[in-house]
Design a protein around this motif. Structure first.
Motif, PDB file in Angstrom:
ATOM      1  N   ASN A 135      15.812  10.476   9.239  1.00 60.27           N
ATOM      2  CA  ASN A 135      14.674  11.203   8.664  1.00 60.27           C
ATOM      3  C   ASN A 135      13.382  10.508   9.088  1.00 60.27           C
ATOM      4  O   ASN A 135      13.104   9.386   8.664  1.00 60.27           O
ATOM      5  CB  ASN A 135      14.791  11.247   7.138  1.00 60.27           C
ATOM      6  CG  ASN A 135      13.849  12.263   6.525  1.00 60.27           C
ATOM      7  OD1 ASN A 135      12.698  12.401   6.939  1.00 60.27           O
ATOM      8  ND2 ASN A 135      14.331  12.990   5.533  1.00 60.27           N
ATOM      9  N   THR A 136      12.599  11.170   9.891  1.00 61.24           N
ATOM     10  CA  THR A 136      11.373  10.567  10.436  1.00 61.24           C
ATOM     11  C   THR A 136      10.294  10.369   9.375  1.00 61.24           C
ATOM     12  O   THR A 136       9.284   9.710   9.634  1.00 61.24           O
ATOM     13  CB  THR A 136      10.810  11.428  11.575  1.00 61.24           C
ATOM     14  OG1 THR A 136      10.576  12.766  11.085  1.00 61.24           O
ATOM     15  CG2 THR A 136      11.780  11.485  12.747  1.00 61.24           C
ATOM     16  N   SER A 137      10.497  10.919   8.194  1.00 61.45           N
ATOM     17  CA  SER A 137       9.531  10.742   7.101  1.00 61.45           C
ATOM     18  C   SER A 137       9.794   9.478   6.296  1.00 61.45           C
ATOM     19  O   SER A 137       9.086   9.200   5.327  1.00 61.45           O
ATOM     20  CB  SER A 137       9.563  11.960   6.169  1.00 61.45           C
ATOM     21  OG  SER A 137       9.146  13.122   6.848  1.00 61.45           O
ATOM     22  N   VAL A 138      10.832   8.731   6.705  1.00 58.93           N
ATOM     23  CA  VAL A 138      11.171   7.479   6.026  1.00 58.93           C
ATOM     24  C   VAL A 138      10.907   6.315   6.973  1.00 58.93           C
ATOM     25  O   VAL A 138      11.354   6.318   8.116  1.00 58.93           O
ATOM     26  CB  VAL A 138      12.650   7.461   5.586  1.00 58.93           C
ATOM     27  CG1 VAL A 138      12.995   6.138   4.913  1.00 58.93           C
ATOM     28  CG2 VAL A 138      12.934   8.636   4.640  1.00 58.93           C
ATOM     29  N   ASP A 139      10.173   5.319   6.497  1.00 65.07           N
ATOM     30  CA  ASP A 139       9.870   4.114   7.280  1.00 65.07           C
ATOM     31  C   ASP A 139      10.961   3.085   7.006  1.00 65.07           C
ATOM     32  O   ASP A 139      10.978   2.452   5.951  1.00 65.07           O
ATOM     33  CB  ASP A 139       8.501   3.582   6.875  1.00 65.07           C
ATOM     34  CG  ASP A 139       8.063   2.377   7.702  1.00 65.07           C
ATOM     35  OD1 ASP A 139       8.871   1.871   8.512  1.00 65.07           O
ATOM     36  OD2 ASP A 139       6.914   1.933   7.537  1.00 65.07           O
ATOM     37  N   THR A 151       0.827  -1.202   0.000  1.00 70.32           N
ATOM     38  CA  THR A 151       0.000   0.000   0.000  1.00 70.32           C
ATOM     39  C   THR A 151       0.862   1.253   0.000  1.00 70.32           C
ATOM     40  O   THR A 151       1.779   1.394   0.811  1.00 70.32           O
ATOM     41  CB  THR A 151      -0.916   0.018   1.245  1.00 70.32           C
ATOM     42  OG1 THR A 151      -1.707  -1.172   1.251  1.00 70.32           O
ATOM     43  CG2 THR A 151      -1.826   1.245   1.228  1.00 70.32           C
ATOM     44  N   TYR A 152       0.549   2.156  -0.919  1.00 69.57           N
ATOM     45  CA  TYR A 152       1.254   3.439  -0.955  1.00 69.57           C
ATOM     46  C   TYR A 152       0.857   4.270   0.263  1.00 69.57           C
ATOM     47  O   TYR A 152      -0.307   4.383   0.612  1.00 69.57           O
ATOM     48  CB  TYR A 152       0.911   4.212  -2.226  1.00 69.57           C
ATOM     49  CG  TYR A 152       1.607   5.559  -2.299  1.00 69.57           C
ATOM     50  CD1 TYR A 152       2.875   5.663  -2.840  1.00 69.57           C
ATOM     51  CD2 TYR A 152       1.009   6.711  -1.783  1.00 69.57           C
ATOM     52  CE1 TYR A 152       3.538   6.871  -2.893  1.00 69.57           C
ATOM     53  CE2 TYR A 152       1.661   7.935  -1.829  1.00 69.57           C
ATOM     54  CZ  TYR A 152       2.927   8.013  -2.381  1.00 69.57           C
ATOM     55  OH  TYR A 152       3.578   9.217  -2.415  1.00 69.57           O
ATOM     56  N   ASN A 153       1.852   4.816   0.919  1.00 70.50           N
ATOM     57  CA  ASN A 153       1.599   5.768   1.995  1.00 70.50           C
ATOM     58  C   ASN A 153       2.608   6.897   1.881  1.00 70.50           C
ATOM     59  O   ASN A 153       3.528   6.836   1.065  1.00 70.50           O
ATOM     60  CB  ASN A 153       1.669   5.089   3.373  1.00 70.50           C
ATOM     61  CG  ASN A 153       2.850   4.139   3.469  1.00 70.50           C
ATOM     62  OD1 ASN A 153       3.948   4.436   3.001  1.00 70.50           O
ATOM     63  ND2 ASN A 153       2.621   2.970   4.066  1.00 70.50           N
ATOM     64  N   LYS A 154       2.422   7.910   2.663  1.00 64.17           N
ATOM     65  CA  LYS A 154       3.256   9.108   2.551  1.00 64.17           C
ATOM     66  C   LYS A 154       4.717   8.804   2.834  1.00 64.17           C
ATOM     67  O   LYS A 154       5.620   9.386   2.222  1.00 64.17           O
ATOM     68  CB  LYS A 154       2.745  10.186   3.502  1.00 64.17           C
ATOM     69  CG  LYS A 154       3.450  11.521   3.359  1.00 64.17           C
ATOM     70  CD  LYS A 154       2.841  12.568   4.291  1.00 64.17           C
ATOM     71  CE  LYS A 154       3.577  13.901   4.155  1.00 64.17           C
ATOM     72  NZ  LYS A 154       3.008  14.935   5.069  1.00 64.17           N
ATOM     73  N   GLU A 155       4.974   7.884   3.776  1.00 72.96           N
ATOM     74  CA  GLU A 155       6.344   7.532   4.148  1.00 72.96           C
ATOM     75  C   GLU A 155       6.819   6.356   3.311  1.00 72.96           C
ATOM     76  O   GLU A 155       6.224   5.274   3.371  1.00 72.96           O
ATOM     77  CB  GLU A 155       6.440   7.171   5.627  1.00 72.96           C
ATOM     78  CG  GLU A 155       6.105   8.295   6.578  1.00 72.96           C
ATOM     79  CD  GLU A 155       4.611   8.500   6.758  1.00 72.96           C
ATOM     80  OE1 GLU A 155       3.843   7.519   6.525  1.00 72.96           O
ATOM     81  OE2 GLU A 155       4.204   9.624   7.091  1.00 72.96           O
ATOM     82  N   PRO A 156       7.860   6.518   2.520  1.00 70.52           N
ATOM     83  CA  PRO A 156       8.392   5.387   1.763  1.00 70.52           C
ATOM     84  C   PRO A 156       8.945   4.321   2.699  1.00 70.52           C
ATOM     85  O   PRO A 156       9.585   4.634   3.705  1.00 70.52           O
ATOM     86  CB  PRO A 156       9.505   6.016   0.924  1.00 70.52           C
ATOM     87  CG  PRO A 156       9.919   7.247   1.679  1.00 70.52           C
ATOM     88  CD  PRO A 156       8.672   7.741   2.348  1.00 70.52           C
ATOM     89  N   VAL A 157       8.674   3.062   2.379  1.00 70.63           N
ATOM     90  CA  VAL A 157       9.148   1.945   3.193  1.00 70.63           C
ATOM     91  C   VAL A 157      10.439   1.420   2.570  1.00 70.63           C
ATOM     92  O   VAL A 157      10.439   0.927   1.441  1.00 70.63           O
ATOM     93  CB  VAL A 157       8.094   0.821   3.275  1.00 70.63           C
ATOM     94  CG1 VAL A 157       8.608  -0.320   4.154  1.00 70.63           C
ATOM     95  CG2 VAL A 157       6.770   1.361   3.790  1.00 70.63           C
ATOM     96  N   VAL A 158      11.530   1.524   3.321  1.00 67.12           N
ATOM     97  CA  VAL A 158      12.845   1.139   2.810  1.00 67.12           C
ATOM     98  C   VAL A 158      13.358  -0.064   3.582  1.00 67.12           C
ATOM     99  O   VAL A 158      13.387  -0.059   4.823  1.00 67.12           O
ATOM    100  CB  VAL A 158      13.867   2.289   2.940  1.00 67.12           C
ATOM    101  CG1 VAL A 158      15.195   1.893   2.299  1.00 67.12           C
ATOM    102  CG2 VAL A 158      13.336   3.550   2.293  1.00 67.12           C
TER     103      VAL A 158
END
Length: 351
Positions: free
Chosen positions: A212-216, A149-156
């Motif tokens: 970076n808290t915007s990256v999962d 699922t696409y979400n705001k935070e990219p999952v790396v």
């Protein structure tokens, strides 16, 4: 396509150094073409071995350049190349291993390799992929690889060896300096390498992403390659953990190891995911055919300190539909052009 190779060059004791396309054809008595297709994905309908250079479309140097150097038979390789030149034929060859060996330049030779540096501008040197088993098919995960699922935070994701110790980094770089000195003094056939601690590089890139808290971030950090597992690697639970980490991610950090290439890069494409690729002046296969920046998040080495920002900028241009479309596109790319059959069938069109 008709291929010629001199059978007297082949040495079974060094089968690991055989040119990849020849392995499916140099088999024991009774090995059928159906088996060849099932095991290797190629058949005699794609490639056939002929007995004379005159009848072929391309000549193959059967063993890797590393083999000819190690066994002191380099003149045998040179002789074949000269014969092919006189016949107006191209030669396909392999420079294997993490570092590769230093070679002369030939106008009629393609040198397929994974390690090495583009900036060396070596005539005829091209990248080739790591030919690895299809884990997605083996585990029947074709439906699962699109469940994301696409979400705001990219999952790396990342599962592998990393070490943030500056002391260990210094030791690693010192070893490389010594190897380079041996190469430059003619004491080693290996090509000189960039002086770099790759385990420290991975650690610093992971740290940058984690900050970076915007990256999962979904990272599994190992202190040893494959967590130190040396036997039954494919059936060990660390292999399952490795591929599950890729499957549970949208992007996977892919950065060079000891050699200037990443096997993880191809494992990521197999699983239909997006490489977060750090370009360290290395070769990628079919770069004259594939626009790699359409398939990966491209981070030049000089921009590595902005890896999180580059990733976020890439991710924010996607949505649910375009994310899944890129998953499919990367999986299809691997199937069509980065398998053994796909890669060499694409090469046929360039001969």
């Amino acid at each position: 396509m008709k291929i010629f190779y001199p059978r007297n060059h082949y040495n079974q004791a060094y089968r690991g150094q055989v040119f990849p396309l020849l392995k499916p054809f140099i088999k024991g008595v009774g090995f059928t073409d159906a088996q060849r297709k099932a095991v290797y994905g190629v058949s005699e309908a794609d490639f056939s071995i002929v007995d004379s250079m005159d009848a072929c479309q391309v000549v193959v140097l059967p063993m890797s350049w590393n083999y000819y150097v190690k066994t002191k038979q380099i003149d045998l390789a040179y002789q074949l190349i000269e014969e092919a030149k006189q016949s107006g034929k191209k030669v396909w060859s392999l420079n294997s291993g993490d570092f590769g060996v230093t070679l002369k330049s030939f106008n009629n030779v393609i040198v397929f390799r994974q390690g090495g540096y583009l900036s060396n501008n070596q005539t005829g040197h091209e990248g080739y992929p790591s030919f690895i088993h299809d884990y997605l098919t083996k585990k029947e995960l074709h439906d699962d690889f699109l469940i994301n699922t696409y979400n705001k935070e990219p999952v790396v994701g990342f599962c592998g060896q990393t070490n943030a110790s500056k002391l260990e980094a210094l030791k690693e770089m010192t070893k490389q300096v010594l190897r380079n000195l041996r190469s430059q003094m003619g004491l080693s056939p290996s090509e000189p390498q960039q002086v770099l601690s790759t385990s420290y590089l991975r650690a610093s890139l992971l740290k940058q992403l984690e900050a970076n808290t915007s990256v999962d971030c979904r990272f599994i950090k190992r202190r040893q390659y494959r967590a130190g597992v040396k036997e039954n690697k494919e059936t060990h639970n660390t292999t399952t953990e490795f591929y599950n980490n890729i499957l549970d991610s949208q992007y996977v950090l892919c950065v060079r190891g000891a050699g200037n290439f990443s096997v993880r890069f191809y494992e990521t494409l197999i699983m239909g995911r997006i490489p977060l690729y750090v370009h360290t002046d290395g070769f990628l296969p079919l770069s004259d055919v594939i626009d790699w920046k359409e398939h990966v998040v491209w981070v030049d080495y000089k921009d590595r300190h902005d890896i999180d920002k580059i990733l976020l900028d890439f991710h924010q241009k996607l949505d649910q539909n375009s994310l899944i479309a890129l998953f499919k596109k990367n999986r299809t790319l691997w199937e069509d052009q980065l398998t053994l059959s796909g890669f060499f069938n694409t090469q046929k069109g360039k001969v």
